[in-house]
Scaffold this motif. Structure first.
Motif, short mmCIF file in Angstrom:
data_model
loop_
_atom_site.label_atom_id
_atom_site.label_comp_id
_atom_site.label_asym_id
_atom_site.label_seq_id
_atom_site.Cartn_x
_atom_site.Cartn_y
_atom_site.Cartn_z
N THR A 252 43.81 44.29 40.81
CA THR A 252 44.66 43.13 40.60
C THR A 252 43.71 41.96 41.61
O THR A 252 43.78 40.87 41.00
CB THR A 252 45.89 43.17 41.63
OG1 THR A 252 46.13 44.46 42.05
CG2 THR A 252 47.02 42.44 41.17
N LYS A 253 42.97 42.20 42.61
CA LYS A 253 42.17 41.12 43.23
C LYS A 253 41.13 40.92 42.41
O LYS A 253 40.94 39.48 42.07
CB LYS A 253 41.54 41.87 44.38
CG LYS A 253 41.31 40.67 45.61
CD LYS A 253 40.62 41.35 46.66
CE LYS A 253 39.56 40.50 47.23
NZ LYS A 253 38.75 41.10 48.20
N THR B 125 41.07 41.01 39.03
CA THR B 125 41.64 40.42 37.72
C THR B 125 42.19 39.00 38.19
O THR B 125 41.59 37.89 37.30
CB THR B 125 42.97 41.02 37.37
OG1 THR B 125 42.64 42.35 37.04
CG2 THR B 125 43.33 40.49 36.06
N ALA B 126 42.56 38.73 39.28
CA ALA B 126 43.08 37.38 39.92
C ALA B 126 41.82 36.78 39.95
O ALA B 126 41.76 35.19 39.40
CB ALA B 126 43.67 37.60 41.10
N TYR B 127 40.64 37.12 40.33
CA TYR B 127 39.40 36.35 40.63
C TYR B 127 38.96 35.99 39.13
O TYR B 127 38.47 34.81 38.93
CB TYR B 127 38.45 37.22 41.46
CG TYR B 127 37.16 36.77 41.44
CD1 TYR B 127 36.84 35.58 42.40
CD2 TYR B 127 36.03 37.14 40.44
CE1 TYR B 127 35.29 35.24 42.52
CE2 TYR B 127 34.76 36.55 40.71
CZ TYR B 127 34.55 35.60 41.46
OH TYR B 127 33.29 35.02 41.70
N LEU C 262 40.40 35.73 36.55
CA LEU C 262 41.41 34.70 35.70
C LEU C 262 40.85 33.42 36.27
O LEU C 262 40.80 32.51 35.58
CB LEU C 262 42.71 35.23 35.83
CG LEU C 262 43.37 36.23 34.88
CD1 LEU C 262 44.87 36.74 35.49
CD2 LEU C 262 43.17 36.04 33.65
N GLU C 263 40.76 33.37 37.44
CA GLU C 263 40.82 32.25 38.23
C GLU C 263 39.21 31.40 37.76
O GLU C 263 39.41 30.28 37.30
CB GLU C 263 40.86 32.06 39.83
CG GLU C 263 40.95 30.85 40.29
CD GLU C 263 40.91 31.13 42.02
OE1 GLU C 263 41.48 31.85 42.45
OE2 GLU C 263 40.23 30.36 42.57
N THR D 294 48.55 32.45 35.37
CA THR D 294 49.44 33.63 35.06
C THR D 294 50.69 32.94 34.90
O THR D 294 51.17 31.73 35.36
CB THR D 294 49.47 34.63 35.99
OG1 THR D 294 49.61 34.08 37.40
CG2 THR D 294 48.10 35.28 35.91
#
Lengths: 369, 245, 389
Positions: free
Chosen positions: C36-37, C39-41, C43-44, C50
């Motif tokens: 998750t971490k 992916t979040a990075y 994506l950002e 999201t």
């Protein structure tokens, strides 16, 4: 009424057979005639198309057909049969994709060694089976070295792979990687530990509930999102991940069927001898369960082998993808029957072979017990 | 005495295997015939020919004055009057006991359901398991299942009963309950052809013993003569094997 | 003391199970956290947010086949429903056709005629050992290479088959047609009660009625009679060639036909095998016992063989339906506008919301699968043989 049936002893066997199977009643006789007409029509049409009126190497003018020279049927529309030249002209692509021509021998070596790697697993009464099994375990490393390259061999990136090579690679590797995973999933699903069990159940049912194409998409689009920068699995590897997970869920269900067929008495007997869980599982339960489960496992493998064709949707060139690519060439556009018949035939040979093998195993299981 | 079954020079082949060779047999009303012989001797095939589960290829079979041929009407008529009990019971697993028994009276004899069920209950009482009427075959023991199968045949009110090794698939403790029902049936005067190896039963009820081997009737005699003074060597050998095991 | 504690931790059955499970959860939690971490990075960094707000944005693309009104100004959510309906449409049509074909082939496989049996066998082996995707693409390609619209093949005078699909007359319902439909519905309800009445009567008197014949006669002929009575309130809008294409009538597009042929011909091969094995699974003894009781062969089929065979056939049949539904996602290969093609493909490319969209698509398929298996389990429980058979 009764006496007109001639006793079997005094009659010709073929006569008896056809009386029983083809002419047992007047309806049956009519059906036989219809079927014969049907077979004759289809048969002559197909043979004319595929052989007698077909181009193999040259067209009717005697020119050798190439990417730039048309087949007879493209010159005189509606007058000629199949044009198999496309298979010969594009043979390299069908077999190896865009693998460099001068390196194709490496793929050939692997094609030749593959049967040797499989034969040890397939037949348990093979002489020197142990040696073959050792070779089976060494084979992936040999294959990696030969196909991808390494010291002494030039590197051929996986985006150059294609055709039968990709189809076989995904099928064989997917099955090989899924096998151990599926054993753990099947054991986990039967475990007494609620958390382990529910993880396995959710995984298996999830994978079996969604189409493979969505898994391929997910792997293709999302794998790069999940992983740190710099780690960039190539497209073939992404497809392999999806295919492996997919296959492991289906295989796990086949193995679970085998596990369920083992009577409780076997576990009890093993435990009363003092074997612990892993010993019981490894020495007593799994060997029996896998033996029973092999026919259904082979059936899932047939399914997977066919499903590898889906990778063309995410842009890989498997056998079917290569066929489609060939058809996009203006010279060949109208040869879709030839291409698809050829590709079908290759799939058919592999899948039919596997299903025969599975039948053979089922028969053997019945006689063994 | 009235002859109800007549077999004349009956021959049958399975492909090129000659199972029945020139079988001659006459059965009179009320007669009880026990047939024995080694496996593969054709004894089951013979009684299966009598209700045309197997077709014979040569010779004549006459039941109740009607010859068995390809004529479907005759076959239907004969099957209505000839009951059969199988080694594997062959109860219908998807129907309850009472539905198993009332099925044929309803669909073959076209009886009202109530009447058919009454008949079914009568026969269930006769085989001494009326309390199992609502159960399904899979919930019964083998002996009970076979008794239901007998009741099912009797419910069509046949005048001939064929038994094809009715006790071979049963556990030893259940054989008696089935044989008791069969003995009772014999005492009531039913015409019976029984393929069995239960020699005690044979001695009690049989009027005639038949020994078959390799598709032929080797010996036919009264039980007294058959057991005490068998003519053929093959019969002697068979009896010594079956009585001394 | 301490040794005892350690000993208990490792060798006590219960604590050990607890330990292993905690470990498993732990590994999972760490893995999920890391992914998750990351992916979040990622994506950002790519500037993709999201959330599901995108569902309300105009989709901006057209969909060629749609059961509900849709144009490119409609939202992604509506595009999702269009795709879902198209998926369900091809699944239902495919299952229907595959069942008919599969039962037919399965019965031919059991035919007493050796040639028929083996022609069916060749069909089964050739279709089930070739990828369904290949078959779909092949049929689609054949359809695309049909003559151009101008040289359409004419079938039964009113149907035109060309590389644009199958053009057929479209029905126009006039006043009074609803009465015809009404009479059909009334008849269906009526025959349902008639069947019960006749069954009761049979139970009372024993007389047998040709219920099926009477009822199907009523259902077929009453609406026809009413149709003529109402003055034939049905007209057809025939497709007419205008310029380069047909005007009027309705069209079944080659994408749909290709999918329909591919899916149903492929699945029928599997269905025929389950039908065949279902019928042979009813033991020979069952047929013999029924014959010995004097039952006629149509009764044996109806009362003994079919009820038992269905129990064996239904579960694998349902999983074939599930497979067909999942395989309908291959529409993307030939441009059939199903869920995966439109919403899962074009919407995904336009919005970049890979995670959300794949989540929605997968849960949709999962829901369909779960619903079908739920009903299958109910059915299975209802028809299970009682006791050990």
């Amino acid at each position: 009424m009764i006496n007109d049936m001639s006793p079997y002893l005094n009659s010709n066997k073929i006569f008896i057979w056809s009386k029983k199977n083809l002419f047992s009643s007047w309806i049956n006789s009519i059906m036989t005639i219809i079927a014969l007409i049907f077979i004759y029509k289809v048969g002559t049409f197909f043979l004319n198309w595929a052989i007698f009126e077909a181009d193999f190497i040259t067209n009717f003018r005697g020119e050798i057909i190439t990417d730039r020279t048309f087949c007879s049927k493209n010159i005189e529309v509606g007058q000629h049969g199949a044009c198999w030249s496309i298979i010969f002209v594009r043979f390299h692509q069908f077999m190896y994709g865009f693998y460099p021509v001068e390196e194709a021998w490496r793929v050939n070596v692997i094609y030749a060694l593959l049967p040797l790697a499989l034969i040890g697993i397939l037949f348990d009464k093979l002489p020197f089976r142990k040696i073959f099994i050792y070779f089976t375990f060494a084979f992936p490393f040999i294959a990696y070295f030969m196909l991808y390259g390494g010291p002494g061999l030039s590197v051929v990136a996986t985006n150059k792979w294609g055709g039968l090579l990709v189809t076989l690679f995904l099928g064989v590797t997917g099955i090989a990687l899924a096998f151990p995973l599926s054993i753990f999933l099947a054991l986990g699903r039967r475990s007494n530990m609620p958390i382990v069990k529910s993880i396995c159940v959710v995984f298996i049912e999830f994978i079996r509930g969604v189409p493979l194409i969505t898994l391929l998409f997910t792997a293709n689009v999302m794998l790069p999102l999940f992983l740190p920068e710099g780690v960039k699995p190539d497209n073939l590897l992404r497809a392999l991940v999806a295919v492996t997970l997919f296959q492991s869920a289906y295989m796990a269900e086949a193995i679970r069927g085998g596990l369920q067929a083992i009577p409780r008495g076997q576990i009890e007997a093993a435990q009363s001898l003092g074997l612990n869980y892993w010993q019981t599982t490894r020495k007593i339960i799994l060997p029996q369960a896998l033996k029973i489960a092999i026919p259904p496992i082979v059936n899932t493998c047939i399914g997977l082998f066919k499903d590898t064709s889906l990778v063309l949707i995410i842009g890989l060139f498997d056998l079917l993808g290569i066929g489609r690519a060939a058809l996009s060439d203006i010279t060949w556009t109208k040869l879709y029957y030839e291409v698809y018949v050829f590709v079908s035939l290759i799939f058919f040979i592999f899948c039919f072979g596997m299903s025969r093998y599975s039948l053979y195993l089922e028969k053997k299981l019945k006689t063994d017990n | 005495m009235e002859q109800v079954i007549q077999l004349e020079k009956v021959n049958k082949w399975f492909d090129d295997f000659h199972v029945l060779k020139d079988i001659d047999l006459k059965v009179e009303r009320g007669q009880k015939i026990v047939i024995c012989g080694p496996s593969g001797s054709g004894k089951s095939t013979m009684i299966r020919c009598i209700n045309r589960l197997e077709a014979h290829q040569k010779g004549h079979i006459v039941v109740h004055g009607t010859e068995l041929t390809n004529d479907l009407k005759n076959i239907d008529m004969i099957r209505k009057n000839v009951g059969m009990v199988f080694q594997q019971f062959n109860l219908f697993p998807h129907l309850s006991v009472i539905d198993n028994i009332s099925l044929a009276p309803i669909w073959v004899k076209k009886l009202p359901k109530k009447e058919a069920e009454n008949i079914a209950m009568t026969y269930l009482e006769k085989v001494k398991i009326p309390e199992q009427a609502q159960k399904f075959p899979g919930q019964l023991s083998g002996g009970q299942q076979q008794r239901v199968a007998i009741a099912r045949s009797l419910a069509m009110n046949p005048d001939i009963m064929l038994f094809d090794e009715p006790t071979s698939a049963l556990d030893p403790e259940m054989i008696k309950e089935v044989l008791d029902v069969m003995i009772q049936l014999a005492e009531e005067g039913m015409t019976m052809l029984v393929v069995t190896h239960e020699m005690g039963f044979a001695k009690t009820v049989a009027d005639q013993m038949i020994f078959m081997d390799e598709g032929k009737i080797v010996e036919q005699a009264t039980p007294d003569e058959f057991f005490n003074n068998p003519k053929s060597d093959r019969t002697k050998l068979f009896l010594s094997q079956i009585l001394n095991h | 003391m301490q040794q005892n504690f350690l000993r208990k931790l490792i060798f006590d059955e219960k604590t050990r199970a607890l330990l292993i499970q905690t470990l498993v959860i732990g590994i999972f939690a760490v893995l999920i956290y890391l992914v998750t971490k990351q992916t979040a990075y990622n994506l950002e960094k790519r500037g993709i947010g999201t959330g599901f707000e995108f569902l309300n944005i105009a989709a901006g693309y057209d969909i060629s086949i749609s059961l509900i009104p849709y144009d490119s100004n409609d939202t992604h959510l509506r595009a999702y429903f269009v795709g879902l309906l198209n998926t369900l449409m091809i699944a239902v049509c495919g299952c229907f056709l595959a069942t008919i074909l599969g039962f037919l082939v399965g019965i031919i496989r059991l035919s007493s005629n050796w040639l028929f049996r083996n022609i069916a066998y060749v069909y089964v082996e050739f279709t089930r050992n070739v990828p369904v995707l290949l078959q779909i693409i092949l049929y689609y390609t054949i359809l695309l290479h049909l003559p151009k619209v101008k040289q359409s093949l004419v079938i039964f005078d009113n149907f035109y088959l060309s590389n644009r699909g199958l053009f057929s007359p479209a029905p126009i319902f006039k006043d009074g047609f609803s009465i015809v439909i009404g009479s059909l519905i009334v008849m269906i309800i009526f025959t349902f009660f008639l069947k019960r009445f006749l069954k009761k009567k049979q139970e009372l008197t024993g007389k047998q009625y040709p219920i099926f014949l009477i009822n199907s006669g009523l259902i077929i002929f009453t609406p026809i009679f009413v149709y003529y009575l109402m003055g034939m309130p049905l007209e057809f809008d025939h497709p007419v060639m205008k310029g380069f294409n047909f005007k009027g009538g309705m069209v079944i597009r080659p994408e749909f036909l290709g999918m329909l042929f591919g899916l149903s011909i492929y699945t029928a091969a599997f269905i025929s095998e389950t039908v065949r094995s279902g019928i042979i699974s009813v033991s020979k003894g069952q047929r013999e016992a029924s014959q010995a009781l004097g039952l006629k062969s149509n009764f044996i089929m109806r009362l003994i063989i079919i009820p038992q065979a269905l129990r064996v056939i239904i579960p694998p049949l349902t999983s074939q339906y599930l497979n067909l539904t999942k395989n309908s996602s291959l529409g993307i290969a030939i441009g059939y506008a199903d869920l995966v093609h439109g919403f899962g493909g074009i919407s995904l490319n336009q919005t970049g919301k890979a995670i959300e969209i794949m989540l929605i698509v997968m849960s949709t398929y999962l829901t369909i699968s779960l619903i079908i298996s739920f009903f299958m389990n109910l059915y299975n429980k209802a028809v299970q043989f009682k006791g050990n058979v």
